[in-house]
Design a protein around this motif. Structure first.
Motif, short mmCIF file in Angstrom:
data_model
loop_
_atom_site.label_atom_id
_atom_site.label_comp_id
_atom_site.label_asym_id
_atom_site.label_seq_id
_atom_site.Cartn_x
_atom_site.Cartn_y
_atom_site.Cartn_z
N ALA A 1 -110.37 13.98 -22.93
CA ALA A 1 -110.59 14.26 -24.37
C ALA A 1 -109.11 13.99 -25.14
O ALA A 1 -109.11 13.27 -26.09
CB ALA A 1 -111.05 15.53 -24.75
N TRP A 2 -107.93 14.68 -24.74
CA TRP A 2 -106.79 14.75 -25.54
C TRP A 2 -106.12 13.25 -25.47
O TRP A 2 -105.81 12.65 -26.80
CB TRP A 2 -105.66 15.53 -25.02
CG TRP A 2 -104.68 15.51 -25.83
CD1 TRP A 2 -103.25 15.20 -25.68
CD2 TRP A 2 -104.56 16.11 -27.25
NE1 TRP A 2 -102.40 15.42 -26.73
CE2 TRP A 2 -103.19 16.11 -27.81
CE3 TRP A 2 -105.50 16.65 -27.99
CZ2 TRP A 2 -102.85 16.30 -29.01
CZ3 TRP A 2 -104.98 17.10 -29.55
CH2 TRP A 2 -103.92 16.72 -29.77
N PRO A 3 -106.06 12.40 -24.25
CA PRO A 3 -105.63 11.06 -24.67
C PRO A 3 -106.72 10.21 -25.37
O PRO A 3 -106.09 9.19 -26.17
CB PRO A 3 -105.46 10.66 -23.03
CG PRO A 3 -105.72 11.65 -22.35
CD PRO A 3 -106.25 12.77 -23.14
N ILE A 4 -107.86 10.26 -25.51
CA ILE A 4 -108.60 9.56 -26.31
C ILE A 4 -108.44 10.04 -27.72
O ILE A 4 -108.32 9.14 -28.54
CB ILE A 4 -110.10 9.94 -26.14
CG1 ILE A 4 -110.52 9.28 -24.43
CG2 ILE A 4 -111.10 9.47 -27.01
CD1 ILE A 4 -112.10 9.49 -23.98
N ILE A 5 -108.42 11.28 -28.00
CA ILE A 5 -107.87 11.49 -29.53
C ILE A 5 -106.85 11.14 -30.07
O ILE A 5 -106.61 10.37 -31.05
CB ILE A 5 -107.92 13.13 -29.41
CG1 ILE A 5 -109.25 13.70 -29.33
CG2 ILE A 5 -107.29 13.59 -31.19
CD1 ILE A 5 -109.26 15.36 -29.24
N GLU B 1 -103.22 3.33 -30.73
CA GLU B 1 -102.48 3.09 -29.38
C GLU B 1 -103.17 3.58 -28.28
O GLU B 1 -103.21 4.80 -28.03
CB GLU B 1 -101.17 3.13 -29.59
CG GLU B 1 -100.30 2.61 -30.70
CD GLU B 1 -99.01 2.87 -30.51
OE1 GLU B 1 -98.25 2.63 -29.46
OE2 GLU B 1 -98.23 2.97 -31.66
N LEU B 2 -103.83 2.83 -27.33
CA LEU B 2 -104.37 3.17 -26.21
C LEU B 2 -103.55 4.16 -25.29
O LEU B 2 -104.18 5.11 -24.74
CB LEU B 2 -104.91 2.02 -25.35
CG LEU B 2 -105.85 2.30 -24.07
CD1 LEU B 2 -106.92 3.12 -24.24
CD2 LEU B 2 -106.09 1.05 -23.36
N ALA B 3 -102.35 3.89 -25.27
CA ALA B 3 -101.52 4.67 -24.15
C ALA B 3 -100.59 5.54 -25.00
O ALA B 3 -99.36 6.10 -24.47
CB ALA B 3 -100.46 3.58 -23.53
N ALA B 4 -101.03 6.02 -26.19
CA ALA B 4 -100.37 6.97 -27.08
C ALA B 4 -99.82 8.43 -26.51
O ALA B 4 -98.78 8.62 -26.43
CB ALA B 4 -101.07 7.39 -28.37
#
Length: 412
Positions: free
Chosen positions: A262-266, A273-276
């Motif tokens: 969830a957090w990487p997607i948020i 940015e996909l890798a934010a």
């Protein structure tokens, strides 16, 4: 005359014994939750005294003047990042240096704790400086009650109290009263494990969702639940695994897996940015994410090229043997699997450094395994004393900021 002098120490000793006995009798008459909160509150008072003592010798730091107050002192290190989130939220664009490398920023820190404090500020009007550490301490007290309830599923009242005391005196437990997300995450993790042990899998789902917005522990939790489902299905003849429980546990596995992402997607959706998140998380390392390799590199730095490569393997073997020991098996398969999954997660993703000590807190159920080693009060008391001494070492060594020759300091 000499005889009178000789009697005085014995008399004082007897008075102390009588006082302690009366205090013990009074304590055991209190409700269980009052006992738990009293013991855990005493551990927090000890940590408070340690912070005050170390703050008195703190020099000028990047966060303020020398000899800061308690609330100023606990507001340094990552507390400052959480305060930035509380005030400004998260950046729309990932900050980068001239070479395009991701710079340290708020996206490495999950939102639940600072947003909780922001909500409490809206209600109370209290400022971050005071509200954040008080909120963290309150979460720690809630965690203590939940930890006790979890331990009571496997142990007696007395042993469970000892387990709570070990958690409260653990060398890095001082972090439970500073504006970090550790105490909130600990409370949610204890609640999730308690519900899983009680086979209340659907009730655990909302707790796990919140837990995955507090700190990055969703991956090992989802892995532990997946293996638990396989184990329960494999042992269904010896331990019935009804279809309704199978479906509910499977639902928990699926939700845990999605919550872990969830957090990487948020971060991706918010910044574009996909890798934010992963780029931000690895910004502190100065290198990209590589599984397991940092442990090998750290081992080689300490033990040399050959022994250093072997050291992480030996560490993993030792951890596996310990998790299969009789005292840990008494905790139940759910706790065994969580502990194994979390240790594997640390071995795979963690860049070993001084912060590693703090990241061991989610292994808190192993405190009860330490209690199971011996019923001796001398042994248990010795462990508590050792933990308290090491807590002084942790705060004085890592929380106090002292600039290294090359700049910066080791993070707690």
């Amino acid at each position: 005359m000499a005889a009178e002098v000789d009697r005085r120490p014995a008399s004082v000793h007897r008075q102390l014994q009588t006082f302690w006995k009366q205090l013990t009798i009074l304590f055991v008459r209190w409700p269980w939750f009052v006992q738990v909160l009293t013991l855990f509150a005493l551990t927090r008072v000890f940590s408070l005294c340690v912070f005050l003592g170390v703050a008195a010798k703190q020099g000028v730091s990047p966060w303020g003047d020398a000899q800061p107050s308690y609330f100023d002192f606990v507001g340094i290190w990552d507390s400052d990042w959480y305060e930035r989130i509380y005030v400004d939220g998260y950046p729309r664009e990932i900050p980068r240096d001239e070479l395009g490398h991701t710079k340290e920023n708020q996206w490495a820190f999950y939102a639940l704790f600072p947003f909780l404090v922001r909500g409490l500020h809206t209600v109370s009007g209290a400022e971050w400086k005071y509200l954040a550490p008080l909120t963290a301490t309150a979460c720690a007290l809630v965690a203590a009650v939940l930890i006790y309830l979890l331990f009571r599923e496997k142990a007696s009242h007395r042993d469970s109290l000892w387990g709570v005391v070990l958690v409260g005196t653990f060398p890095v437990s001082a972090v439970l009263q500073v504006p970090y997300a550790e105490s909130l995450h600990l409370a949610l993790l204890a609640a999730a494990l308690l519900l899983v042990v009680r086979q209340q899998y659907l009730a655990a789902i909302p707790v796990v969702i919140l837990m995955c917005l507090a700190r990055p522990a969703g991956v090992p939790f989802a892995a532990a639940m997946a293996v638990l489902w396989i184990y329960r299905w494999w042992k269904r003849r010896d331990n019935p695994f009804p279809a309704r429980l199978s479906v509910r546990l499977a639902a928990l596995v699926v939700v845990s897996g999605f919550s872990a992402l969830a957090w990487p997607i948020i971060a991706w959706l918010y910044t574009g940015e996909l890798a934010a998140y992963t780029d931000t998380e690895t910004a502190w390392r100065g290198q990209g994410l590589t599984l397991f390799l940092p442990w090998v590199e750290a081992g080689q730095g300490v033990f040399g090229p050959i022994a250093g490569a072997i050291a992480p393997v030996l560490l993993a073997i030792f951890a596996a043997l310990y998790l299969c020991s009789p005292t840990v098996r008494r905790l139940g398969i759910e706790i065994q699997l969580w502990s194994a999954a979390y240790l594997l997660y640390l071995l795979a993703f963690l860049h070993p450094q001084t912060s590693t000590f703090r990241l061991l807190l989610p292994l808190f159920p192993l405190a009860l395994a330490a209690v199971f080693l011996s019923p001796s009060r001398a042994y248990r008391g010795a462990v508590v004393v050792m933990f308290l001494l090491l807590q002084i070492v942790w705060v004085a060594w890592l929380w106090e900021w002292t600039q290294l020759p090359g700049g910066g300091d080791y993070p707690p």
